[in-house]
Design an enzyme around this catalytic site. Structure first.
Site, PDB file in Angstrom:
ATOM      1  N   ASP A   8       6.820  10.657  -6.673  1.00  0.00           N
ATOM      2  CA  ASP A   8       5.747   9.831  -7.235  1.00  0.00           C
ATOM      3  C   ASP A   8       4.426   9.987  -6.498  1.00  0.00           C
ATOM      4  O   ASP A   8       3.372   9.661  -7.028  1.00  0.00           O
ATOM      5  CB  ASP A   8       6.114   8.345  -7.092  1.00  0.00           C
ATOM      6  CG  ASP A   8       7.183   7.917  -8.062  1.00  0.00           C
ATOM      7  OD1 ASP A   8       7.182   8.419  -9.182  1.00  0.00           O
ATOM      8  OD2 ASP A   8       8.000   7.063  -7.673  1.00  0.00           O
TER       9      ASP A   8
HETATM   10  C1  BGC Z   1       6.573   4.833  -3.296  1.00  0.00           C
HETATM   11  C2  BGC Z   1       7.593   5.556  -4.094  1.00  0.00           C
HETATM   12  C3  BGC Z   1       7.926   4.716  -5.277  1.00  0.00           C
HETATM   13  C4  BGC Z   1       6.690   4.324  -6.055  1.00  0.00           C
HETATM   14  C5  BGC Z   1       7.062   3.357  -7.119  1.00  0.00           C
HETATM   15  C6  BGC Z   1       5.385   4.549  -4.157  1.00  0.00           C
HETATM   16  O1  BGC Z   1       4.459   3.876  -3.398  1.00  0.00           O
HETATM   17  O2  BGC Z   1       6.235   5.600  -2.195  1.00  0.00           O
HETATM   18  O3  BGC Z   1       8.725   5.771  -3.327  1.00  0.00           O
HETATM   19  O4  BGC Z   1       8.703   5.475  -6.142  1.00  0.00           O
HETATM   20  O5  BGC Z   1       5.739   3.749  -5.222  1.00  0.00           O
HETATM   21  O6  BGC Z   1       6.038   3.115  -8.013  1.00  0.00           O
HETATM   22  C1  NOJ Z   2      11.364   5.912  -5.893  1.00  0.00           C
HETATM   23  C2  NOJ Z   2      11.214   5.960  -7.369  1.00  0.00           C
HETATM   24  O1  NOJ Z   2      11.932   4.900  -7.974  1.00  0.00           O
HETATM   25  C3  NOJ Z   2      11.707   7.291  -7.906  1.00  0.00           C
HETATM   26  O2  NOJ Z   2      11.528   7.338  -9.293  1.00  0.00           O
HETATM   27  C4  NOJ Z   2      10.988   8.414  -7.228  1.00  0.00           C
HETATM   28  O3  NOJ Z   2      11.518   9.622  -7.705  1.00  0.00           O
HETATM   29  C5  NOJ Z   2      11.106   8.330  -5.727  1.00  0.00           C
HETATM   30  N1  NOJ Z   2      10.695   7.040  -5.274  1.00  0.00           N
HETATM   31  C6  NOJ Z   2      10.303   9.408  -5.005  1.00  0.00           C
HETATM   32  O4  NOJ Z   2       8.943   9.196  -5.074  1.00  0.00           O
END
Ligand code: BGC
Ligand code: NOJ
Length: 815
Positions: free
Chosen positions: A490
């Site tokens: 993300d």
């Molecule tokens: C986090 C990710 C997460 C995302 C969710 C980000 O700030 O680092 O791990 O999946 O937010 O929206």
């Molecule tokens: C958590 C999110 O829920 C998932 O969709 C994503 O792939 C990982 N973080 C990595 O950013």
């Protein structure tokens, strides 16, 4: 150092001191009514949607940690001494002993003080929208005891977001009603007349009174650690008008020496049907005709015991679908109990409610839910089916996906929108997992709408076709898939550029138009296209099978041409065409994700690239606490990379051990035949194997956390964000399907273990398409060469499906 131990027999984790490094939580509920409960009674409950139907309050980010919960106070009426048997919220009042047992969908907290023992069992019975607290108080003194119990919950005014912000309104709206010992919380009932909460007690003659206004119960400017009503030993019987409605019962308990008394409290949620004849508009009181019998039923001790036994049986049945006996105890307990349990909790709650997820922020994720179902489809295929249909119905006509949808409405969430270009491909993997498990190919003909628009229904199969098409319609300058806002990672926001110096940079929300490309999506595409090719073939669509195979091969070629860096797979190309995850970069030279997913897609298996990439992972990314996401960590913020570089080095996506990705490497290692490495990686992040270092690891030793701080972090080895993570499903898949190798396939059950070299073999029982397989793996060879299926020899490793009900004995021989 440990804070407790596993009780494998009971399938409980036993915490023997209350001051764990962080609240160690568990979940109540299996279907619609849920709650979290910590080892000191903290937590909250909700019905279906943790934001919109929250029953009780909880304060995240509070000091002290984890305050707000299901608290019962015990008061010695002869001395005035009082305490909470769950330690919180009266930590100053020392307990003589303490034990918390987190089990499967229940928690028991027991402790003693001054010769009085109290044990509370919390659980939510199956098929009900309520929870039971069964309190047992025992007098271990030599003389009689005159005690009072005070129950307590603080009601949330339903919408947790509004409850935490809209005080000018909310200080006026709170309403309760108390009838025959039951406290009804009916805020919002005036206008909506459709839902309310209740809090009842089994105490009848001993019920002394109640409280419903927080400040009266606590006393002005006092906290939950010394409620005035408890201090004085007398309930005030006050009805709340506005402010902060709570529920508290005051129960007197007289105990002879050695005597035990049981008092049950029931907290629940009720909803009136839309055309409610019982409760016509205009009436200000709740009609209890329907709900009161439910409350009374669960206040009965015998019913409570039955409900608890049923819950235990429910878990026996679910976990019975796969059990293993390996030479490693940590593997056994994770596979047989805790990892499977975490998979189901994650399936139910997605990313909504934990000690780290507030229940407000996030709905159901498209990619997340598809991956979650990889870990539970063997336990409840029908619910996987249902979930897939929900997810697929949010897919857009162009094959794209809303990133999240709301559990209550099941509609795509517009606030977050779309443009995560990996999303659609996960649907193929989710459906493939369901088909492998069930063999139910008619599922592909199920009509499913696009974006929930009536009339737009197309067979599920067509949704999968459009998923592939979505990628192919969006290729970038190197022929690799466009990344859009981000892919699985993300935080890799490569279209966040600024054309004009000094201008604000584009946000991730409007950055999907850029040309940044993802090697990760390319690898995922290869994997998904091959799956769809097999599925097409099984449907007799041979032409399509050929097309999908060709597309997979072409993409694999593009990866080798533009996505290979000499010793590992590259990560991406940014908006400007600059390579990411390459030796050419100063930081972020190698990322874990493409090494895993490309090999899973079969890229590099024939030409040695896979082995090279995995060696690079071992050399550059592996640490004793797990494999970090990338190296070297970004030492400063880089606008052109986005959120990834906003994290300090070693945390989260910036070189943290992002546990979700580790099993991809484990699986890849099994694919190149390296069982030792696969299993070594498995153990490094296995929470049970890390129990001994709980003071470093800090989160619960019975569940995976999303992240363990990486080697660049000052707190290397410290886990965060436990429970709701794709880590659960993927580790379950890695250990059960690839290391132990019991892998459902379209044509049957494959037994293809790739074990660590010291292992003589193992035993397992696996339910599959209605039959039961009792499996023994033996021999010292690298791979299974032949099977004895009920004594009959079959070359290779595929067990053909037996008729439902059959019990099949399988010996898998590694010559
Ligand atoms: C986090 C990710 C997460 C995302 C969710 C980000 O700030 O680092 O791990 O999946 O937010 O929206
Ligand atoms: C958590 C999110 O829920 C998932 O969709 C994503 O792939 C990982 N973080 C990595 O950013």
């Amino acid at each position: 150092m440990r804070y407790g131990q596993f009780d494998d027999e009971q399938r409980e984790y036993v915490i023997d001191r209350p001051d764990t490094p962080l609240p160690w939580i568990n979940y109540l509920g299996t279907d619609a009514y849920f709650g979290i409960v910590s080892n000191t009674g903290g937590g909250y409950s909700f019905y279906r949607d943790a934001r919109l139907r929250r029953l009780t309050r909880y304060r995240y980010n509070n000091a002290p940690l984890d305050l707000g919960g299901r608290y019962v106070y015990v008061r010695d009426d002869e001395t005035g001494d009082y305490w909470s048997p769950s330690w919180q919220p009266t930590p100053e009042r020392e307990l003589d002993d303490y034990e918390c047992r987190h089990g499967l969908s229940y928690t028991k907290i027991a402790s003693s003080r001054g010769g009085i023992r109290a044990e509370t069992l919390y659980f939510a019975p199956l098929n009900e929208t309520l929870e039971v607290w069964r309190v047992r108080v025992t007098n271990n003194r030599t003389k009689k005891a005159e005690l009072s119990l005070f129950s307590s919950v603080e009601f949330c005014l339903w919408d947790a977001q509004d409850d935490a912000t809209n005080y000018q309104r909310n200080f006026n709206t709170g309403q309760v009603e108390v009838v025959d010992g039951v406290i009804y919380h009916k805020t919002e009932y005036r206008e909506r007349r459709d839902h309310f909460a209740y809090f009842g007690t089994s105490a009848k003659d001993d019920l002394q009174g109640f409280d419903t206004q927080r400040e009266t119960f606590l006393g002005p400017y006092r906290g939950w650690d010394r409620p005035l009503v408890v201090e004085n030993g007398t309930a005030k019987n006050e009805i709340a008008h506005g402010w902060q409605p709570i529920g508290s019962h005051h129960v007197r308990v007289h105990l002879e020496p050695g005597e035990t008394r049981e008092v049950v409290f029931v907290l629940g949620y009720a909803e009136n049907p839309k055309d409610d004849k019982f409760d016509p508009p205009g009436s200000q009181t709740i009609n209890k005709t329907r709900v009161r019998p439910v409350i009374d039923r669960w206040l009965d001790s015998a019913q409570v015991q039955r409900g608890f036994d049923d819950l235990r049986a429910y878990w026996d049945q679910l976990l019975g679908s796969l059990t293993v006996q390996t030479p490693d105890g940590d593997t056994n307990r994770m596979v047989n109990v805790w990892n499977a349990y975490q998979c189901l909790v994650t399936f139910n709650l997605s990313r909504s409610t934990s000690f780290y997820e507030s229940g407000i922020g996030r709905g159901m994720g498209f990619r997340d839910s598809n991956q979650d179902l990889l870990g539970f489809v063997h336990m409840i295929p029908e619910r996987a089916r249902e979930r897939i249909l929900d997810i697929a119905a949010t897919q857009k006509a162009d094959g794209g996906a809303y990133h999240q949808y709301q559990p209550l409405t099941k509609r795509g969430n517009n606030d977050i929108g779309d443009g995560f270009n990996d999303d659609p491909l996960w649907l193929i993997l989710g459906v493939a997992a369901y088909l492998r498990e069930t063999g139910d190919h008619t599922f592909l003909d199920e009509p499913v709408p696009f974006d929930n628009v009536e009339g737009s229904e197309a067979p599920l199969y067509e949704h999968l076709q459009r998923s592939l098409r979505y990628t192919l319609d969006r290729l970038g300058p190197h022929g690799l898939p466009l990344i859009g806002r981000a892919d699985w990672n993300d935080c890799l926001n490569l279209n966040c550029f600024s054309d004009t110096p000094g201008e604000p940079f584009q946000t991730t929300e409007n950055a999907s138009g850029g040309v940044a490309e993802s090697v990760f999506i390319a690898g995922l595409f290869v994997l998904a296209a091959k799956e769809l090719a097999v599925i097409a073939g099984l449907r007799g669509q041979d032409g399509e099978e050929v097309v999908y195979r060709a597309a997979a091969e072409k993409m694999a070629g593009t990866i080798t041409e533009h996505g290979w860096d000499g010793a590992w797979f590259r990560r991406a190309y940014d908006f400007h065409g600059t390579v990411i995850g390459s030796g050419e970069n100063d930081e972020g030279q190698i990322f874990i994700e493409p090494q895993g997913i490309c090999v899973l897609g079969g890229v590099g298996l024939d030409d040695g690239l896979a082995v090279k990439a995995l060696d690079s992972v071992a050399e550059r990314l592996a640490t004793p606490h797990g494999i970090v996401l990338q190296q070297p960590a970004y030492s400063s913020y880089r606008i052109e990379l986005g959120e990834i570089s906003s994290y300090p080095p070693g945390y989260k996506e910036n070189a943290g051990i992002f546990c979700h990705t580790n099993p991809w490497i484990m699986i890849a290692e099994t694919m190149v035949g390296n069982g030792d490495r696969a299993y070594d990686y498995y153990r490094r992040i296995n929470p049970s194997a890390r129990e001994e270092i709980s003071e470093t690891h800090r989160t619960e030793p019975y569940v995976y956390a999303q992240m363990i701080a990486g080697r660049d972090a000052p707190t290397h080895g410290e886990a965060k964000n436990s429970w709701l993570t794709g880590t659960a499903a993927w580790n379950f898949v890695a250990i059960t399907q690839w290391i132990l190798g019991i892998r459902p396939d379209f044509a049957g059950l494959r037994i293809d273990p790739v074990l660590p070299s010291g292992w003589p073999g193992f035993e397992a029982t696996r339910g599959f398409r209605g039959a039961t397989y009792e499996i023994t793996v033996r021999g010292t060879g690298a791979r299974v060469t032949y099977l004895l299926v009920d004594g009959e020899r079959i070359d290779g490793n595929l067990v053909p499906p037996a008729p439902p009900g059959a019990v099949v004995r399988v010996e898998a021989i590694r010559e």
